[in-house]
Motif scaffolding. Structure first.
Motif, mmCIF file in Angstrom:
data_model
loop_
_atom_site.group_PDB
_atom_site.id
_atom_site.type_symbol
_atom_site.label_atom_id
_atom_site.label_comp_id
_atom_site.label_asym_id
_atom_site.label_seq_id
_atom_site.Cartn_x
_atom_site.Cartn_y
_atom_site.Cartn_z
ATOM 1 N N GLU A 138 -1.647 3.435 20.650
ATOM 2 C CA GLU A 138 -3.302 3.605 20.511
ATOM 3 C C GLU A 138 -3.687 4.941 19.710
ATOM 4 O OE1 GLU A 138 -5.421 1.317 21.658
ATOM 5 O OE2 GLU A 138 -4.082 -0.164 22.415
ATOM 6 N N GLY A 139 -2.945 5.702 19.821
ATOM 7 C CA GLY A 139 -3.545 7.092 19.139
ATOM 8 C C GLY A 139 -2.713 7.540 17.896
ATOM 9 N N VAL A 140 -3.115 8.398 17.385
ATOM 10 C CA VAL A 140 -2.594 8.966 15.999
ATOM 11 C C VAL A 140 -1.599 10.159 16.184
ATOM 12 C CG1 VAL A 140 -2.868 9.688 13.692
ATOM 13 C CG2 VAL A 140 -4.226 7.978 14.497
ATOM 14 N N GLU A 141 -0.420 10.343 16.146
ATOM 15 C CA GLU A 141 0.305 11.190 16.372
ATOM 16 C C GLU A 141 -0.076 12.648 15.507
ATOM 17 O OE1 GLU A 141 4.963 12.615 17.347
ATOM 18 O OE2 GLU A 141 4.570 10.757 16.284
ATOM 19 N N ALA A 142 -0.184 13.668 15.823
ATOM 20 C CA ALA A 142 -0.873 14.755 14.977
ATOM 21 C C ALA A 142 0.670 15.272 13.870
ATOM 22 C CB ALA A 142 -1.177 15.951 15.932
ATOM 23 N N GLN A 143 1.611 15.004 14.739
ATOM 24 C CA GLN A 143 3.039 15.254 13.570
ATOM 25 C C GLN A 143 3.076 14.571 12.418
ATOM 26 O OE1 GLN A 143 4.660 17.701 14.914
ATOM 27 N NE2 GLN A 143 6.119 17.935 13.447
ATOM 28 N N SER A 144 2.396 13.142 12.315
ATOM 29 C CA SER A 144 2.369 12.561 11.303
ATOM 30 C C SER A 144 1.672 13.281 10.131
ATOM 31 C CB SER A 144 1.585 11.127 11.621
ATOM 32 O OG SER A 144 0.260 11.223 11.861
ATOM 33 N N VAL A 145 0.445 13.970 10.432
ATOM 34 C CA VAL A 145 0.006 14.760 9.449
ATOM 35 C C VAL A 145 0.975 15.705 8.900
ATOM 36 C CG1 VAL A 145 -1.824 16.352 8.836
ATOM 37 C CG2 VAL A 145 -2.258 14.564 10.810
ATOM 38 N N LEU A 146 1.665 16.539 9.386
ATOM 39 C CA LEU A 146 2.717 17.330 8.992
ATOM 40 C C LEU A 146 3.682 16.709 8.059
ATOM 41 C CD1 LEU A 146 3.125 19.802 12.105
ATOM 42 C CD2 LEU A 146 1.500 19.976 10.170
ATOM 43 N N ARG A 147 4.146 15.460 8.482
ATOM 44 C CA ARG A 147 5.012 14.734 7.808
ATOM 45 C C ARG A 147 4.391 14.285 6.354
ATOM 46 N NH1 ARG A 147 6.435 12.282 12.948
ATOM 47 N NH2 ARG A 147 4.817 10.570 12.645
ATOM 48 N N GLN A 148 3.244 13.914 6.230
ATOM 49 C CA GLN A 148 2.695 13.746 5.125
ATOM 50 C C GLN A 148 2.663 15.127 4.265
ATOM 51 O OE1 GLN A 148 1.733 10.637 3.663
ATOM 52 N NE2 GLN A 148 1.815 9.592 5.446
ATOM 53 N N MET A 149 2.391 16.090 4.575
ATOM 54 C CA MET A 149 2.225 17.332 3.911
ATOM 55 C C MET A 149 3.785 17.840 3.563
ATOM 56 S SD MET A 149 -0.376 19.440 6.072
ATOM 57 C CE MET A 149 -2.054 19.075 5.852
#
Length: 507
Positions: A136-147
Protein backbone atom coordinates in the motif's frame (compact mmCIF):
# COMPACT_ATOMS: atom_id res chain seq x y z
CA UNK A 1 28.04 5.09 -62.68
CA UNK A 2 29.99 8.21 -61.73
CA UNK A 3 26.85 9.87 -60.34
CA UNK A 4 26.17 6.88 -58.09
CA UNK A 5 29.72 6.90 -56.80
CA UNK A 6 29.57 10.61 -56.02
CA UNK A 7 26.31 10.13 -54.13
CA UNK A 8 27.76 7.24 -52.15
CA UNK A 9 30.77 9.38 -51.18
CA UNK A 10 28.43 11.88 -49.49
CA UNK A 11 27.07 9.27 -47.06
CA UNK A 12 30.10 9.17 -44.69
CA UNK A 13 30.06 12.98 -44.50
CA UNK A 14 26.33 12.98 -43.67
CA UNK A 15 26.97 10.40 -40.98
CA UNK A 16 29.68 12.62 -39.48
CA UNK A 17 27.37 15.64 -39.47
CA UNK A 18 24.56 13.67 -37.87
CA UNK A 19 26.95 12.37 -35.21
CA UNK A 20 28.04 15.92 -34.35
CA UNK A 21 24.43 17.13 -34.18
CA UNK A 22 23.45 14.18 -32.00
CA UNK A 23 26.32 14.82 -29.58
CA UNK A 24 25.41 18.50 -29.41
CA UNK A 25 21.78 17.61 -28.67
CA UNK A 26 22.87 15.19 -25.95
CA UNK A 27 25.16 17.84 -24.42
CA UNK A 28 22.33 20.40 -24.48
CA UNK A 29 19.97 17.88 -22.85
CA UNK A 30 22.52 17.09 -20.13
CA UNK A 31 23.12 20.79 -19.48
CA UNK A 32 19.39 21.52 -19.22
CA UNK A 33 18.92 18.69 -16.71
CA UNK A 34 21.91 19.32 -14.45
CA UNK A 35 19.50 19.86 -11.50
CA UNK A 36 16.47 17.56 -11.27
CA UNK A 37 13.91 17.49 -8.44
CA UNK A 38 10.81 15.45 -7.58
CA UNK A 39 8.59 17.15 -4.97
CA UNK A 40 5.55 15.41 -3.44
CA UNK A 41 3.10 16.82 -0.89
CA UNK A 42 0.23 14.64 0.42
CA UNK A 43 -2.46 16.25 2.59
CA UNK A 44 -5.92 14.95 1.57
CA UNK A 45 -5.83 11.37 2.88
CA UNK A 46 -9.05 9.39 2.52
CA UNK A 47 -8.72 6.64 5.14
CA UNK A 48 -6.26 8.18 7.65
CA UNK A 49 -6.11 11.59 9.30
CA UNK A 50 -5.58 14.39 6.75
CA UNK A 51 -2.80 16.95 7.20
CA UNK A 52 -3.03 20.69 6.70
CA UNK A 53 0.41 21.75 5.49
CA UNK A 54 2.16 19.11 3.29
CA UNK A 55 0.58 20.27 0.01
CA UNK A 56 1.49 23.90 0.76
CA UNK A 57 4.96 22.81 1.91
CA UNK A 58 5.53 20.99 -1.39
CA UNK A 59 4.42 24.02 -3.39
CA UNK A 60 6.76 26.27 -1.42
CA UNK A 61 9.75 23.98 -1.95
CA UNK A 62 8.92 23.48 -5.65
CA UNK A 63 8.81 27.24 -6.31
CA UNK A 64 12.03 27.73 -4.31
CA UNK A 65 13.85 25.05 -6.28
CA UNK A 66 12.65 26.51 -9.58
CA UNK A 67 14.20 29.84 -8.58
CA UNK A 68 17.60 28.16 -8.24
CA UNK A 69 17.52 26.33 -11.60
CA UNK A 70 16.04 22.95 -10.70
CA UNK A 71 13.89 21.10 -13.23
CA UNK A 72 11.00 20.36 -10.83
CA UNK A 73 8.22 17.79 -11.02
CA UNK A 74 5.50 18.58 -8.44
CA UNK A 75 2.84 16.12 -7.25
CA UNK A 76 0.06 17.15 -4.86
CA UNK A 77 -2.09 14.51 -3.13
CA UNK A 78 -0.61 11.66 -5.16
CA UNK A 79 -1.85 8.08 -5.25
CA UNK A 80 0.50 5.15 -4.97
CA UNK A 81 0.52 4.61 -8.74
CA UNK A 82 1.27 8.28 -9.36
CA UNK A 83 4.07 8.27 -6.80
CA UNK A 84 5.73 5.17 -8.24
CA UNK A 85 5.41 6.41 -11.83
CA UNK A 86 6.93 9.78 -10.81
CA UNK A 87 9.83 7.99 -9.08
CA UNK A 88 10.50 5.98 -12.23
CA UNK A 89 10.53 9.15 -14.37
CA UNK A 90 12.76 10.85 -11.79
CA UNK A 91 15.32 8.04 -12.02
CA UNK A 92 15.26 8.17 -15.82
CA UNK A 93 15.98 11.94 -15.79
CA UNK A 94 18.92 11.39 -13.47
CA UNK A 95 20.35 8.68 -15.70
CA UNK A 96 19.89 10.80 -18.83
CA UNK A 97 21.50 13.79 -17.13
CA UNK A 98 24.85 12.12 -16.52
CA UNK A 99 27.33 11.97 -13.67
CA UNK A 100 27.30 15.72 -12.92
CA UNK A 101 23.52 15.90 -12.49
CA UNK A 102 22.22 16.84 -9.04
CA UNK A 103 19.11 14.99 -7.87
CA UNK A 104 16.72 16.10 -5.12
CA UNK A 105 13.69 14.29 -3.69
CA UNK A 106 11.39 16.08 -1.25
CA UNK A 107 8.37 14.52 0.46
CA UNK A 108 5.87 16.03 2.89
CA UNK A 109 3.04 13.92 4.29
CA UNK A 110 2.48 10.84 6.38
CA UNK A 111 5.39 8.44 6.80
CA UNK A 112 5.86 5.40 9.05
CA UNK A 113 8.50 2.84 9.88
CA UNK A 114 8.05 -0.93 10.12
CA UNK A 115 10.79 -3.45 10.91
CA UNK A 116 13.41 -0.74 10.36
CA UNK A 117 12.11 0.30 6.92
CA UNK A 118 10.53 3.65 6.15
CA UNK A 119 7.38 4.01 4.04
CA UNK A 120 5.84 7.11 2.47
CA UNK A 121 2.05 6.97 2.40
CA UNK A 122 0.03 7.92 -0.71
CA UNK A 123 -3.35 9.59 -0.17
CA UNK A 124 -5.21 6.43 -1.25
CA UNK A 125 -3.49 4.19 1.31
CA UNK A 126 -5.90 1.63 2.79
CA UNK A 127 -4.27 -0.54 5.39
CA UNK A 128 -5.96 -3.05 7.69
CA UNK A 129 -2.92 -5.20 8.40
CA UNK A 130 0.74 -4.17 8.84
CA UNK A 131 1.80 -7.01 6.53
CA UNK A 132 0.28 -5.11 3.59
CA UNK A 133 2.36 -1.96 4.15
CA UNK A 134 4.80 -2.62 1.33
CA UNK A 135 1.81 -3.21 -0.96
CA UNK A 136 0.00 0.00 0.00
CA UNK A 137 2.87 2.40 0.70
CA UNK A 138 6.00 3.51 -1.15
CA UNK A 139 9.24 2.32 0.39
CA UNK A 140 11.61 5.26 0.95
CA UNK A 141 14.50 3.00 -0.01
CA UNK A 142 13.15 2.93 -3.58
CA UNK A 143 14.13 6.60 -3.92
CA UNK A 144 17.72 5.73 -3.04
CA UNK A 145 17.68 2.83 -5.51
CA UNK A 146 16.70 5.18 -8.35
CA UNK A 147 19.53 7.54 -7.43
CA UNK A 148 22.05 4.71 -7.14
CA UNK A 149 21.14 3.43 -10.61
CA UNK A 150 21.93 6.85 -12.12
CA UNK A 151 25.42 6.90 -10.54
CA UNK A 152 25.29 10.69 -10.48
CA UNK A 153 27.63 12.53 -8.16
CA UNK A 154 25.28 14.44 -5.81
CA UNK A 155 21.81 13.62 -4.43
CA UNK A 156 19.51 14.95 -1.71
CA UNK A 157 16.61 13.19 0.02
CA UNK A 158 14.54 15.48 2.25
CA UNK A 159 11.70 14.01 4.29
CA UNK A 160 9.22 16.18 6.18
CA UNK A 161 7.18 13.07 6.95
CA UNK A 162 7.48 12.37 10.65
CA UNK A 163 4.01 13.55 11.69
CA UNK A 164 1.65 11.69 13.98
CA UNK A 165 1.31 7.92 13.43
CA UNK A 166 -1.92 7.28 11.47
CA UNK A 167 -1.86 3.58 12.49
CA UNK A 168 -1.42 4.02 16.23
CA UNK A 169 -4.01 1.31 16.89
CA UNK A 170 -1.86 -1.32 15.16
CA UNK A 171 0.70 -2.94 17.49
CA UNK A 172 3.18 -3.38 14.65
CA UNK A 173 3.52 0.42 14.38
CA UNK A 174 4.43 1.12 17.97
CA UNK A 175 7.68 2.95 16.95
CA UNK A 176 6.97 6.61 16.14
CA UNK A 177 8.59 8.67 13.39
CA UNK A 178 11.00 7.34 10.80
CA UNK A 179 14.04 5.10 11.12
CA UNK A 180 17.45 6.44 10.18
CA UNK A 181 18.61 5.29 6.75
CA UNK A 182 22.17 4.84 5.56
CA UNK A 183 23.26 7.44 3.02
CA UNK A 184 24.78 5.90 -0.13
CA UNK A 185 27.96 7.57 -1.38
CA UNK A 186 27.22 11.05 -2.71
CA UNK A 187 23.90 11.39 -0.87
CA UNK A 188 22.67 13.84 1.74
CA UNK A 189 19.68 12.64 3.82
CA UNK A 190 17.69 15.23 5.77
CA UNK A 191 14.79 14.59 8.15
CA UNK A 192 12.41 17.13 9.66
CA UNK A 193 13.19 15.67 13.08
CA UNK A 194 15.50 13.13 14.72
CA UNK A 195 15.01 9.40 14.10
CA UNK A 196 12.09 7.95 16.08
CA UNK A 197 10.71 11.40 16.92
CA UNK A 198 7.59 13.18 15.66
CA UNK A 199 7.71 16.44 13.65
CA UNK A 200 5.19 19.23 14.01
CA UNK A 201 2.87 20.06 11.14
CA UNK A 202 2.91 23.67 12.30
CA UNK A 203 0.17 26.18 13.06
CA UNK A 204 0.98 28.49 10.12
CA UNK A 205 0.79 28.01 6.38
CA UNK A 206 3.87 25.76 6.38
CA UNK A 207 5.68 23.40 8.71
CA UNK A 208 8.57 24.85 10.78
CA UNK A 209 11.09 22.65 8.97
CA UNK A 210 10.01 23.53 5.42
CA UNK A 211 9.68 27.23 6.28
CA UNK A 212 13.30 27.33 7.45
CA UNK A 213 14.48 25.16 4.54
CA UNK A 214 12.98 27.40 1.86
CA UNK A 215 14.45 30.50 3.53
CA UNK A 216 17.97 29.15 3.99
CA UNK A 217 18.22 27.35 0.64
CA UNK A 218 18.36 30.55 -1.42
CA UNK A 219 21.14 32.25 0.58
CA UNK A 220 24.15 32.57 -1.75
CA UNK A 221 27.50 30.99 -1.06
CA UNK A 222 26.43 28.84 1.92
CA UNK A 223 27.80 25.25 1.87
CA UNK A 224 24.99 22.72 2.10
CA UNK A 225 26.20 21.33 5.46
CA UNK A 226 26.15 24.83 6.94
CA UNK A 227 22.75 25.53 5.39
CA UNK A 228 21.10 22.52 7.07
CA UNK A 229 22.75 23.49 10.33
CA UNK A 230 21.06 26.89 10.09
CA UNK A 231 17.75 25.10 9.39
CA UNK A 232 18.23 23.05 12.54
CA UNK A 233 18.91 26.15 14.64
CA UNK A 234 15.83 27.91 13.23
CA UNK A 235 13.50 24.94 13.89
CA UNK A 236 14.80 24.47 17.42
CA UNK A 237 14.12 28.13 18.08
CA UNK A 238 10.67 28.06 16.45
CA UNK A 239 9.53 24.90 18.31
CA UNK A 240 11.24 25.86 21.60
CA UNK A 241 13.42 22.78 21.46
CA UNK A 242 10.59 20.31 20.76
CA UNK A 243 11.85 19.39 17.25
CA UNK A 244 15.43 18.76 16.15
CA UNK A 245 16.02 18.31 12.39
CA UNK A 246 18.44 15.53 11.58
CA UNK A 247 20.75 14.82 8.66
CA UNK A 248 23.40 12.37 7.57
CA UNK A 249 25.78 12.84 4.68
CA UNK A 250 28.11 10.91 2.42
CA UNK A 251 28.73 13.75 -0.04
CA UNK A 252 32.10 13.59 -1.77
CA UNK A 253 32.17 17.12 -3.22
CA UNK A 254 31.32 20.64 -2.11
CA UNK A 255 27.84 21.93 -2.93
CA UNK A 256 25.91 25.17 -2.57
CA UNK A 257 22.33 25.62 -3.74
CA UNK A 258 23.14 29.21 -4.76
CA UNK A 259 26.67 30.22 -5.75
CA UNK A 260 28.32 33.19 -4.10
CA UNK A 261 28.22 36.33 -6.25
CA UNK A 262 31.29 36.98 -8.39
CA UNK A 263 33.57 39.66 -6.97
CA UNK A 264 33.67 42.89 -8.97
CA UNK A 265 37.35 43.36 -10.04
CA UNK A 266 37.10 47.14 -9.77
CA UNK A 267 35.53 46.94 -6.30
CA UNK A 268 38.25 44.50 -5.23
CA UNK A 269 40.97 46.85 -6.50
CA UNK A 270 39.35 49.77 -4.67
CA UNK A 271 39.24 47.79 -1.44
CA UNK A 272 42.90 46.76 -1.66
CA UNK A 273 44.03 50.31 -2.43
CA UNK A 274 41.85 51.82 0.30
CA UNK A 275 43.27 49.46 2.92
CA UNK A 276 46.78 50.73 2.20
CA UNK A 277 45.79 54.41 1.86
CA UNK A 278 43.62 54.42 4.98
CA UNK A 279 46.51 53.31 7.15
CA UNK A 280 48.74 56.21 6.03
CA UNK A 281 46.17 59.01 6.65
CA UNK A 282 48.17 60.91 4.04
CA UNK A 283 45.95 63.58 2.40
CA UNK A 284 47.80 63.27 -0.92
CA UNK A 285 47.22 59.52 -1.12
CA UNK A 286 43.60 59.94 -0.05
CA UNK A 287 43.05 62.50 -2.81
CA UNK A 288 44.58 60.15 -5.35
CA UNK A 289 42.30 57.37 -4.15
CA UNK A 290 39.21 59.58 -4.52
CA UNK A 291 40.32 60.61 -7.98
CA UNK A 292 40.61 56.97 -9.02
CA UNK A 293 37.52 55.61 -7.24
CA UNK A 294 35.12 58.52 -6.62
CA UNK A 295 32.04 56.27 -6.51
CA UNK A 296 33.41 53.31 -4.55
CA UNK A 297 31.89 52.09 -1.29
CA UNK A 298 34.83 53.69 0.55
CA UNK A 299 34.46 57.15 -1.03
CA UNK A 300 32.41 58.65 1.80
CA UNK A 301 34.82 57.36 4.42
CA UNK A 302 37.75 58.64 2.34
CA UNK A 303 36.24 62.14 2.12
CA UNK A 304 35.74 62.25 5.87
CA UNK A 305 39.31 61.12 6.49
CA UNK A 306 40.62 63.65 3.96
CA UNK A 307 38.74 66.48 5.67
CA UNK A 308 40.22 65.48 9.03
CA UNK A 309 43.73 65.27 7.58
CA UNK A 310 43.44 68.69 5.91
CA UNK A 311 42.08 70.20 9.12
CA UNK A 312 45.04 68.77 11.00
CA UNK A 313 47.42 70.28 8.44
CA UNK A 314 45.78 73.73 8.62
CA UNK A 315 45.74 73.84 12.40
CA UNK A 316 49.22 72.30 12.68
CA UNK A 317 47.74 69.62 14.92
CA UNK A 318 50.88 67.86 16.11
CA UNK A 319 48.83 65.05 17.64
CA UNK A 320 47.33 64.19 14.25
CA UNK A 321 50.32 65.07 12.05
CA UNK A 322 53.57 64.19 13.73
CA UNK A 323 56.55 66.03 12.26
CA UNK A 324 59.91 64.83 13.58
CA UNK A 325 62.15 67.53 14.95
CA UNK A 326 65.31 68.10 12.89
CA UNK A 327 68.34 66.56 14.54
CA UNK A 328 71.61 68.47 14.17
CA UNK A 329 74.93 66.59 14.19
CA UNK A 330 77.93 67.63 16.27
CA UNK A 331 80.45 69.88 14.53
CA UNK A 332 83.22 67.26 14.32
CA UNK A 333 80.76 64.61 13.09
CA UNK A 334 79.47 67.01 10.44
CA UNK A 335 83.00 67.75 9.25
CA UNK A 336 83.95 64.07 9.02
CA UNK A 337 80.70 63.21 7.24
CA UNK A 338 81.20 65.96 4.65
CA UNK A 339 84.73 64.73 4.00
CA UNK A 340 83.34 61.23 3.43
CA UNK A 341 80.79 62.56 0.95
CA UNK A 342 83.61 64.05 -1.07
CA UNK A 343 85.52 60.75 -1.00
CA UNK A 344 83.18 57.86 0.00
CA UNK A 345 85.28 54.79 0.84
CA UNK A 346 84.63 51.61 2.82
CA UNK A 347 87.50 52.29 5.25
CA UNK A 348 86.31 55.86 5.68
CA UNK A 349 82.77 54.82 6.67
CA UNK A 350 84.16 52.20 9.05
CA UNK A 351 86.34 54.84 10.71
CA UNK A 352 83.33 57.15 10.93
CA UNK A 353 81.30 54.43 12.74
CA UNK A 354 84.18 53.82 15.15
CA UNK A 355 84.20 57.52 16.02
CA UNK A 356 80.41 58.10 16.04
CA UNK A 357 78.62 54.72 16.54
CA UNK A 358 75.40 56.48 17.63
CA UNK A 359 75.76 59.71 15.69
CA UNK A 360 73.25 61.43 13.45
CA UNK A 361 74.68 59.76 10.35
CA UNK A 362 75.48 56.37 11.89
CA UNK A 363 72.57 54.51 10.32
CA UNK A 364 73.39 56.03 6.94
CA UNK A 365 77.04 55.01 7.33
CA UNK A 366 76.09 51.43 8.20
CA UNK A 367 73.98 51.27 5.06
CA UNK A 368 76.88 52.53 2.98
CA UNK A 369 79.25 49.98 4.56
CA UNK A 370 76.81 47.20 3.75
CA UNK A 371 76.44 48.44 0.16
CA UNK A 372 80.19 48.80 -0.38
CA UNK A 373 80.92 45.41 1.15
CA UNK A 374 78.34 43.90 -1.22
CA UNK A 375 79.93 45.87 -4.06
CA UNK A 376 76.67 47.59 -4.92
CA UNK A 377 75.70 51.23 -4.70
CA UNK A 378 71.93 50.91 -4.87
CA UNK A 379 69.85 51.88 -1.87
CA UNK A 380 69.10 49.02 0.54
CA UNK A 381 65.64 47.49 0.51
CA UNK A 382 63.78 47.57 3.82
CA UNK A 383 61.99 44.60 5.36
CA UNK A 384 58.67 43.91 3.65
CA UNK A 385 59.51 46.13 0.64
CA UNK A 386 59.99 44.21 -2.63
CA UNK A 387 63.18 44.89 -4.50
CA UNK A 388 62.73 46.45 -7.92
CA UNK A 389 64.90 44.41 -10.28
CA UNK A 390 66.45 46.32 -13.22
CA UNK A 391 65.96 45.09 -16.74
CA UNK A 392 68.84 42.72 -17.68
CA UNK A 393 70.10 44.94 -20.48
CA UNK A 394 70.13 48.00 -18.20
CA UNK A 395 72.14 46.56 -15.29
CA UNK A 396 75.54 47.89 -16.43
CA UNK A 397 74.13 51.32 -17.25
CA UNK A 398 72.40 51.53 -13.84
CA UNK A 399 75.62 50.71 -12.01
CA UNK A 400 77.47 53.40 -13.99
CA UNK A 401 74.79 55.98 -13.28
CA UNK A 402 74.92 55.46 -9.53
CA UNK A 403 78.72 55.52 -9.60
CA UNK A 404 78.60 58.81 -11.50
CA UNK A 405 76.01 60.06 -9.03
CA UNK A 406 78.30 59.34 -6.07
CA UNK A 407 81.32 60.91 -7.70
CA UNK A 408 79.57 64.09 -8.87
CA UNK A 409 77.37 64.94 -5.89
CA UNK A 410 78.85 68.11 -4.37
CA UNK A 411 79.56 68.39 -0.66
CA UNK A 412 76.91 71.09 -0.29
CA UNK A 413 73.60 71.04 -2.18
CA UNK A 414 71.54 74.22 -2.50
CA UNK A 415 67.80 74.54 -3.11
CA UNK A 416 68.07 76.52 -6.37
CA UNK A 417 71.27 74.94 -7.73
CA UNK A 418 70.83 72.29 -10.47
CA UNK A 419 71.72 68.75 -9.41
CA UNK A 420 74.57 66.96 -11.17
CA UNK A 421 73.26 63.43 -11.80
CA UNK A 422 74.25 62.40 -15.34
CA UNK A 423 72.05 59.69 -16.84
CA UNK A 424 69.07 60.35 -14.55
CA UNK A 425 65.91 62.43 -14.95
CA UNK A 426 67.18 64.66 -12.12
CA UNK A 427 70.32 65.77 -13.92
CA UNK A 428 70.30 69.55 -14.21
CA UNK A 429 67.08 69.95 -12.18
CA UNK A 430 67.09 72.01 -8.99
CA UNK A 431 65.26 70.80 -5.89
CA UNK A 432 62.97 73.83 -6.27
CA UNK A 433 61.75 72.42 -9.60
CA UNK A 434 61.32 68.70 -8.89
CA UNK A 435 57.53 68.94 -8.55
CA UNK A 436 57.42 69.75 -12.26
CA UNK A 437 58.71 66.28 -13.13
CA UNK A 438 56.64 63.16 -13.83
CA UNK A 439 57.02 60.00 -11.67
CA UNK A 440 58.67 56.92 -13.14
CA UNK A 441 56.23 54.46 -11.50
CA UNK A 442 52.96 54.79 -9.51
CA UNK A 443 53.40 56.64 -6.19
CA UNK A 444 50.78 54.30 -4.69
CA UNK A 445 50.80 50.61 -5.55
CA UNK A 446 47.75 49.68 -7.59
CA UNK A 447 46.94 53.27 -8.67
CA UNK A 448 45.45 53.25 -12.21
CA UNK A 449 47.98 54.39 -14.82
CA UNK A 450 45.80 57.19 -16.16
CA UNK A 451 46.02 58.95 -12.78
CA UNK A 452 49.82 59.25 -12.65
CA UNK A 453 51.33 58.47 -16.05
CA UNK A 454 52.68 61.71 -17.61
CA UNK A 455 51.28 63.74 -14.70
CA UNK A 456 53.54 66.02 -12.65
CA UNK A 457 54.21 65.74 -8.96
CA UNK A 458 52.79 69.27 -8.57
CA UNK A 459 49.29 67.88 -9.26
CA UNK A 460 49.39 66.19 -5.85
CA UNK A 461 52.19 67.79 -3.80
CA UNK A 462 52.17 71.35 -2.49
CA UNK A 463 55.88 71.48 -1.72
CA UNK A 464 57.75 74.62 -0.70
CA UNK A 465 61.26 75.05 0.65
CA UNK A 466 60.19 74.86 4.31
CA UNK A 467 58.12 71.68 3.88
CA UNK A 468 60.78 70.00 1.76
CA UNK A 469 63.40 70.84 4.40
CA UNK A 470 61.25 69.27 7.11
CA UNK A 471 60.90 66.11 5.04
CA UNK A 472 64.61 66.02 4.21
CA UNK A 473 65.58 66.32 7.88
CA UNK A 474 63.59 63.15 8.54
CA UNK A 475 66.23 61.27 6.54
CA UNK A 476 68.85 62.35 9.08
CA UNK A 477 67.06 60.71 12.03
CA UNK A 478 67.14 57.09 13.08
CA UNK A 479 63.40 56.68 12.50
CA UNK A 480 63.74 58.31 9.08
CA UNK A 481 66.20 55.72 7.81
CA UNK A 482 63.35 53.33 7.04
CA UNK A 483 61.87 55.90 4.65
CA UNK A 484 65.12 55.88 2.71
CA UNK A 485 64.72 52.16 2.20
CA UNK A 486 61.29 52.43 0.53
CA UNK A 487 60.97 52.78 -3.27
CA UNK A 488 60.47 56.31 -4.60
CA UNK A 489 59.12 57.42 -8.01
CA UNK A 490 62.59 59.00 -8.70
CA UNK A 491 64.51 56.02 -7.21
CA UNK A 492 67.15 56.62 -4.52
CA UNK A 493 68.84 59.56 -6.21
CA UNK A 494 66.36 62.18 -5.01
CA UNK A 495 66.30 61.03 -1.39
CA UNK A 496 70.11 60.86 -1.29
CA UNK A 497 70.35 64.49 -2.40
CA UNK A 498 67.56 65.64 -0.08
CA UNK A 499 69.37 64.06 2.84
CA UNK A 500 72.63 65.79 1.92
CA UNK A 501 70.79 69.12 1.38
CA UNK A 502 69.37 68.81 4.90
CA UNK A 503 72.80 67.95 6.27
CA UNK A 504 74.03 71.27 4.91
CA UNK A 505 71.25 73.19 6.62
CA UNK A 506 68.74 73.37 3.74
CA UNK A 507 70.60 76.24 2.03
Amino acid sequence: MTDWLSKLSIIPRLQSILTVLLCAAMATSASAQDRVALVIGNSSYTTVSPLDNPSRDAELIASTLQQIDFDVTLLIDASQIEMKRALSDFGRKLRDGGLETTGLFYYAGHGVQSFGNNYLLPVDVSLSDAADLDLEGVEAQSVLRQMASARNRTNFVILDACRNNPFADMAEFDAPGLAEMKAPTGTFLAYATSPGAVALDGTGQNSPFTTALAREMIKPGVPVEQMFKQVRVAVLDETRGMQTPWDTSSLTSNFTFVDAPQADPEALAARQLWESVQATKDPVQIMLFLRGYPDSEFAEEARALLAAAIEAELTNDTAAVQRPEPAGPAEDEQAMFEALQANPTLDGYRAFLDAFPNGTYSEFARGEVAALEAKTNVDPIGEGVPAVEPEPEAETELALVTEQERSTVPTVIEYDTPLALPGTVLDGVALSNITGLSPLFPPIEGLPEELWKNATCASCHEWNKERLCEQSNVYLTLSGQKNLEKPHPFNGALKRNLRQWAAGGCQ
